[in-house]
Design a protein around this motif. Sequence first.
Motif, PDB file in Angstrom:
ATOM      1  N   GLU A  99      20.620  26.118 -25.090  1.00 13.60           N
ATOM      2  CA  GLU A  99      21.345  27.172 -25.797  1.00 13.60           C
ATOM      3  C   GLU A  99      22.693  26.697 -26.305  1.00 13.60           C
ATOM      4  O   GLU A  99      22.934  26.566 -27.494  1.00 13.60           O
ATOM      5  N   GLN A 100      23.585  26.444 -25.365  1.00 15.18           N
ATOM      6  CA  GLN A 100      24.949  26.017 -25.690  1.00 15.18           C
ATOM      7  C   GLN A 100      25.493  25.367 -24.427  1.00 15.18           C
ATOM      8  O   GLN A 100      24.960  25.577 -23.337  1.00 15.18           O
ATOM      9  N   THR A 129      17.396  31.548 -26.835  1.00 21.11           N
ATOM     10  CA  THR A 129      18.358  31.201 -27.892  1.00 21.11           C
ATOM     11  C   THR A 129      17.858  30.013 -28.702  1.00 21.11           C
ATOM     12  O   THR A 129      17.840  30.052 -29.938  1.00 21.11           O
ATOM     13  N   ALA A 130      17.425  28.955 -28.019  1.00 18.02           N
ATOM     14  CA  ALA A 130      16.884  27.783 -28.723  1.00 18.02           C
ATOM     15  C   ALA A 130      15.680  28.200 -29.562  1.00 18.02           C
ATOM     16  O   ALA A 130      15.516  27.752 -30.703  1.00 18.02           O
ATOM     17  N   HIS A 179      14.656  28.920 -19.977  1.00 16.96           N
ATOM     18  CA  HIS A 179      15.876  28.143 -19.822  1.00 16.96           C
ATOM     19  C   HIS A 179      16.075  27.815 -18.336  1.00 16.96           C
ATOM     20  O   HIS A 179      15.871  28.681 -17.487  1.00 16.96           O
ATOM     21  N   ASN A 181      21.729  21.076 -27.796  1.00 17.42           N
ATOM     22  CA  ASN A 181      21.815  22.535 -27.737  1.00 17.42           C
ATOM     23  C   ASN A 181      21.801  23.137 -29.138  1.00 17.42           C
ATOM     24  O   ASN A 181      22.224  22.484 -30.099  1.00 17.42           O
ATOM     25  N   ALA A 182      21.366  24.383 -29.228  1.00 13.23           N
ATOM     26  CA  ALA A 182      21.343  25.091 -30.506  1.00 13.23           C
ATOM     27  C   ALA A 182      22.763  25.286 -31.030  1.00 13.23           C
ATOM     28  O   ALA A 182      23.012  25.249 -32.234  1.00 13.23           O
ATOM     29  N   MET A 204      24.572  30.777 -34.193  1.00 13.08           N
ATOM     30  CA  MET A 204      23.431  29.849 -34.137  1.00 13.08           C
ATOM     31  C   MET A 204      23.116  29.309 -35.518  1.00 13.08           C
ATOM     32  O   MET A 204      22.818  28.129 -35.691  1.00 13.08           O
ATOM     33  N   ALA A 254      26.410  34.761 -24.507  1.00  8.00           N
ATOM     34  CA  ALA A 254      25.371  34.288 -25.440  1.00  8.00           C
ATOM     35  C   ALA A 254      25.914  34.210 -26.867  1.00  8.00           C
ATOM     36  O   ALA A 254      26.635  35.103 -27.307  1.00  8.00           O
TER      37      ALA A 254
END
Length: 216
Positions: A61-62, A151-152, A187, A100-101, A126, A120
């Motif tokens: 994700e991040q 998220t990804a 995740h 990560n995205a 994104m 998030a």
Amino acid sequence: MVATKAPEDAYTAEPFLPSHGGLPALRRAAADCRGCPLHRDATQTVFGAGNAHARVMLVGEQPGDQEDRQGKPFVGPAGKLLDRALAEAGIDPDDTYVTNAVKHFKFTRSEPRKRRIHKAPTLREMTACGPWLAAELAVVEPELIVVLGATAGKALLGSSFRVTQVRGTVLEEEIHGRPERLVPTVHPSSVLRADDREAAYRGLVSDLKVAARAIQ
Ligand code: URA
Ligand code: SF4
């Protein structure tokens, strides 16, 4: 009268991308990215890391708190769990590239100087950060993308992505104009938060085994 465009309409990393060069050039340029507001409060850009010729690219994700401090992806608790699960699934960490995205840590604090709490990223953030991920995919050209969580998944496959519906399956989709094979899973942070951690962990390993088989 001059029309003023709201700055949020213009969130994109695009102008910060180098015109040529491989991962080192991308990493250097991403360090100065101001494509969305997330760079303001984070410590540094956390670019992808690992084997530039990896057969498997893992997309999270991040960065989290630890990643933001150390400047490397998946070095905190979620990363430790992911390493263990990859080993168990038979995926060689030397054959992976991890990213990560979204490349900056997004967080809130309940009070000043208190612990930083992960927040998030929005779809807009994104999307803004997408050109970095597209560039990483174009350079590494992995045989398989492991999608770590919602998220990804949304960043790569669109906002209708539902991890529960497609986890542990091999998808074939066009991503940033290239045909890609992807295996989505949960995740690793969600495993750490799960009521039944052992079951959640086994689910992650079982999805990663699908990924391992897909590149055999
Ligand atoms: N979670 C992520 O999605 N990425 C990291 O790098 C660390 C935690
Ligand atoms: Fe640039 Fe991505 Fe950081 Fe936003 S999150 S400033 S788009 S690197």
